[in-house]
Design an enzyme around this catalytic site. Structure first.
Site, PDB file in Angstrom:
ATOM      1  N   LYS A 226     -28.660 146.803  79.741  1.00  0.00           N
ATOM      2  CA  LYS A 226     -28.089 146.728  78.683  1.00  0.00           C
ATOM      3  C   LYS A 226     -27.217 148.061  78.141  1.00  0.00           C
ATOM      4  O   LYS A 226     -26.245 148.111  77.701  1.00  0.00           O
ATOM      5  CB  LYS A 226     -28.852 146.257  77.375  1.00  0.00           C
ATOM      6  CG  LYS A 226     -28.478 146.202  76.037  1.00  0.00           C
ATOM      7  CD  LYS A 226     -27.336 145.202  75.520  1.00  0.00           C
ATOM      8  CE  LYS A 226     -26.896 145.499  74.270  1.00  0.00           C
ATOM      9  NZ  LYS A 226     -25.838 144.734  73.820  1.00  0.00           N
ATOM     10  N   CYS A 280     -23.841 150.320  68.867  1.00  0.00           N
ATOM     11  CA  CYS A 280     -24.044 150.251  70.398  1.00  0.00           C
ATOM     12  C   CYS A 280     -23.473 151.359  71.044  1.00  0.00           C
ATOM     13  O   CYS A 280     -24.153 152.450  71.491  1.00  0.00           O
ATOM     14  CB  CYS A 280     -23.810 148.741  70.698  1.00  0.00           C
ATOM     15  SG  CYS A 280     -24.592 147.499  69.689  1.00  0.00           S
TER      16      CYS A 280
HETATM   17  N1  LIG Z   1     -24.974 143.174  66.118  1.00  0.00           N
HETATM   18  C1  LIG Z   1     -24.896 143.498  67.174  1.00  0.00           C
HETATM   19  O1  LIG Z   1     -23.494 143.142  67.415  1.00  0.00           O
HETATM   20  C2  LIG Z   1     -25.645 143.549  68.388  1.00  0.00           C
HETATM   21  C3  LIG Z   1     -25.582 143.273  69.677  1.00  0.00           C
HETATM   22  C4  LIG Z   1     -26.439 143.252  70.691  1.00  0.00           C
HETATM   23  C5  LIG Z   1     -27.620 143.805  70.415  1.00  0.00           C
HETATM   24  N2  LIG Z   1     -28.030 144.053  69.047  1.00  0.00           N
HETATM   25  C6  LIG Z   1     -29.333 144.475  68.792  1.00  0.00           C
HETATM   26  O2  LIG Z   1     -29.986 143.364  68.200  1.00  0.00           O
HETATM   27  C7  LIG Z   1     -30.887 143.794  67.294  1.00  0.00           C
HETATM   28  C8  LIG Z   1     -30.833 143.159  66.064  1.00  0.00           C
HETATM   29  O3  LIG Z   1     -29.633 143.425  65.359  1.00  0.00           O
HETATM   30  P1  LIG Z   1     -28.699 142.883  64.354  1.00  0.00           P
HETATM   31  O4  LIG Z   1     -27.372 142.995  64.193  1.00  0.00           O
HETATM   32  O5  LIG Z   1     -29.292 141.131  64.341  1.00  0.00           O
HETATM   33  O6  LIG Z   1     -29.454 143.448  62.914  1.00  0.00           O
HETATM   34  P2  LIG Z   1     -29.442 142.900  61.377  1.00  0.00           P
HETATM   35  O7  LIG Z   1     -29.504 144.245  60.698  1.00  0.00           O
HETATM   36  O8  LIG Z   1     -28.269 142.066  61.451  1.00  0.00           O
HETATM   37  O9  LIG Z   1     -30.594 141.970  61.238  1.00  0.00           O
HETATM   38  C9  LIG Z   1     -32.095 142.377  61.243  1.00  0.00           C
HETATM   39  C10 LIG Z   1     -32.607 141.492  60.582  1.00  0.00           C
HETATM   40  O10 LIG Z   1     -33.930 141.971  60.825  1.00  0.00           O
HETATM   41  C11 LIG Z   1     -34.907 141.751  59.508  1.00  0.00           C
HETATM   42  N3  LIG Z   1     -36.045 142.652  59.741  1.00  0.00           N
HETATM   43  C12 LIG Z   1     -35.863 144.049  59.492  1.00  0.00           C
HETATM   44  N4  LIG Z   1     -37.221 144.620  59.836  1.00  0.00           N
HETATM   45  C13 LIG Z   1     -37.984 143.419  59.782  1.00  0.00           C
HETATM   46  C14 LIG Z   1     -39.490 143.051  60.063  1.00  0.00           C
HETATM   47  N5  LIG Z   1     -40.179 144.266  59.978  1.00  0.00           N
HETATM   48  N6  LIG Z   1     -39.899 142.033  60.313  1.00  0.00           N
HETATM   49  C15 LIG Z   1     -39.148 141.001  60.366  1.00  0.00           C
HETATM   50  N7  LIG Z   1     -37.625 140.850  60.110  1.00  0.00           N
HETATM   51  C16 LIG Z   1     -37.199 142.323  59.986  1.00  0.00           C
HETATM   52  C17 LIG Z   1     -33.615 142.350  58.371  1.00  0.00           C
HETATM   53  O11 LIG Z   1     -34.214 141.788  56.975  1.00  0.00           O
HETATM   54  C18 LIG Z   1     -32.529 141.540  59.045  1.00  0.00           C
HETATM   55  O12 LIG Z   1     -32.268 140.206  58.317  1.00  0.00           O
HETATM   56  C19 LIG Z   1     -30.867 145.456  67.381  1.00  0.00           C
HETATM   57  O13 LIG Z   1     -31.685 145.907  68.228  1.00  0.00           O
HETATM   58  C20 LIG Z   1     -29.516 145.588  67.901  1.00  0.00           C
HETATM   59  O14 LIG Z   1     -29.336 146.916  68.410  1.00  0.00           O
HETATM   60  C21 LIG Z   1     -27.066 143.983  67.981  1.00  0.00           C
END
Ligand SMILES: NC(=O)c1ccc[n+]([C@@H]2O[C@H](COP(=O)([O-])OP(=O)(O)OC[C@H]3O[C@@H](n4cnc5c(N)ncnc54)[C@H](O)[C@@H]3O)[C@@H](O)[C@H]2O)c1
Length: 450
Positions: A226, A280
């Site tokens: 990734k 990212c």
């Molecule tokens: N958004 C993207 O385009 C994308 C793409 C690939 C990978 N990612 C990866 O995916 C992961 C999540 O990203 P996302 O975009 O969904 O984030 P986001 O901010 O949209 O959502 C994260 C969620 O996690 C919750 N959260 C935070 N701390 C928590 C805890 N301790 N326990 C339970 N829930 C908790 C938050 O309240 C939120 O609802 C990250 O590692 C990111 O790097 C994101």
């Protein structure tokens, strides 16, 4: 039903028959689509989030990730049919679940310095409900080597790794295409702590992903996939930017050249532009740079430098445009279109608009901003004044490829603007159409007078 020790066919069968409970920790842009997709394929899904509003909305069948097409219906259906529910109680969810997926934010600053607090918080909760035969998976992006740092926390359960399994299966998607991607746009990458866990992960992801699974030899190798994908993009964009700057000097149109060059199957030049934003692509290179020992990742570092310099180049194009229009920068009116880092998503990490606005203000320009996904308060945070028309504007700078900016009302702009200069930082307009209306049109890799 515990999955450790089952072959992939039995795993798949158990999920589809509704015998497996999956807890998804983090119900954001990535976690909620994944939870809904698991439920759609038969799993009993418990979504866990610390945000009570999010949990309440989901239990009412309401989607809070509006950017994701198809999620409204998928969520509502699976909540109504009783396969998907949400809670703030991560320990209870772990007690009930057979598979726990961690998809909370991996927080980093712009130089990739990590704060894994949310991941560790979830690991602590899981450890209090962990049972023999459970499988824990990180799907959040993890720098190579970090998933295994939660093993000691999980072992606080009293179990040893091997009695439970640990794996990494990175999200290879982005906001707005998550459902499409996780159900089969690309194969799923998986790495695991041992062969039994790897077999379980293959079964789990073959159930939801039509394109199948690529098993890796280790968790660390899966993490690297990734991260390397992101670095490839960053370096390639930097190359495109470098060649585009060269094209500017030599009176060429970079996009014309790139398009022709890319018809050869070994050439994949990317888009030059105003800079690379988001959580990212500009962040992952730092994971490799920060973890480098003897290796000196010079190319990766240089690519970061080039891409970070592009907002400054956009300012140079604005100044060039104003010069050609015979207007000094000081006292000019510049309208920046796009505060988010890319089109269609309200995310601001490393958005090009921010340094562009700051530098133009230092030059003495009055800077205005508009973004269909933002508010006047967002513009204020960036140091600009909200403006929804083109009256008195000398330069329009496009910094995000929102749908709305691809069909700007050029006649209205022509009538309202004071000097008619457009700096298209995202290559969304057709130069010929714009120039026909008498605008000075500039984009990275294409200027009229080198
Ligand atoms: N958004 C993207 O385009 C994308 C793409 C690939 C990978 N990612 C990866 O995916 C992961 C999540 O990203 P996302 O975009 O969904 O984030 P986001 O901010 O949209 O959502 C994260 C969620 O996690 C919750 N959260 C935070 N701390 C928590 C805890 N301790 N326990 C339970 N829930 C908790 C938050 O309240 C939120 O609802 C990250 O590692 C990111 O790097 C994101």
């Amino acid at each position: 039903m515990k999955l450790l020790g089952l072959d992939r066919e039995k795993v798949r069968n158990a999920i589809e028959k509704g015998r497996v409970t999956v807890a998804v920790y983090g119900l954001g842009k990535m976690g909620l689509p994944l939870a809904a997709v698991f439920a759609e394929h038969g799993a009993k899904v418990i979504g866990v989030d610390i945000n009570e509003n999010v949990v309440e909305m989901i239990n009412r069948g309401e989607n809070h990730v509006k950017e994701e097409p198809g999620l409204d219906e998928l969520l509502k259906k699976n909540v109504e049919e009783g396969r998907l529910s949400a809670t703030t109680d991560g320990v209870e969810a772990a007690r009930k679940a057979d598979v726990m997926v961690i998809l909370v934010p991996t927080l980093t600053d712009e130089r990739g310095n990590l704060k894994l607090d949310p991941v560790y918080d979830v690991a602590h909760k899981i450890s209090q409900g962990l049972e023999k035969g459970d499988v824990v998976i990180t799907e959040a992006t993890m720098p190579p080597g970090t998933t295994e740092s939660i093993i000691p926390i999980l072992e606080e359960s009293g179990l040893k790794i091997g009695e439970f399994g640990l794996g990494h299966a990175p999200e290879r998607t982005m906001t707005g295409t998550a459902i499409r991607d996780i159900t089969g746009q690309y194969p799923k990458i998986v790495g695991a702590s041992d062969e039994r866990t790897l077999e379980a992960l293959i079964g789990i992801y073959e159930t939801i992903n039509r394109k199948g699974v690529i098993p890796m030899s280790s968790i660390k190798a899966a993490e690297a996939v990734k991260v390397f994908e992101g670095i490839y993009r960053d370096v390639n964009i930097a190359l495109a930017n470098e060649l585009a700057l060269w094209c500017e000097e030599h009176g060429l149109d970079a996009l014309e050249v790139f398009k022709a060059a890319n018809t050869q199957p070994y050439c994949h030049l990317h888009m030059p532009g105003a800079g690379v934003g988001g959580h990212c692509i500009p962040v992952y290179p730092w994971f490799v740079i920060n973890l480098a020992g003897r290796t000196n990742p010079r190319l990766t570092k240089t690519a970061r430098e080039i891409n970070d310099s592009m907002p400054h180049h956009i300012v140079e194009l604005v100044i060039k445009g104003l010069n050609e229009a015979g207007r000094p920068v000081k006292g000019s009116n510049v309208l920046v279109l796009g505060l988010t880092f890319r089109g269609g998503v309200r995310e601001f990490m490393k958005a090009a608009a921010k340094p562009i606005i700051q530098e133009l203000k230092e030059w003495g320009a009055s800077v205005y901003a508009y973004d269909p996904l933002c508010t006047p308060e967002d513009a204020e945070r960036f140091g600009a004044t909200w403006k929804e028309d083109f009256k008195g504007v000398d330069v329009v700078v496009i910094t995000a490829d929102h749908r709305e900016f691809k069909k700007l009302d050029l006649n209205r702009m022509s009538a309202e603007m004071r000097s008619k200069v457009i700096v298209d930082g995202r290559n969304v307009l057709d130069p010929e159409e714009v120039e026909k209306l008498g605008f000075g049109y500039f984009r990275v890799g294409r200027v009229r007078n080198p």
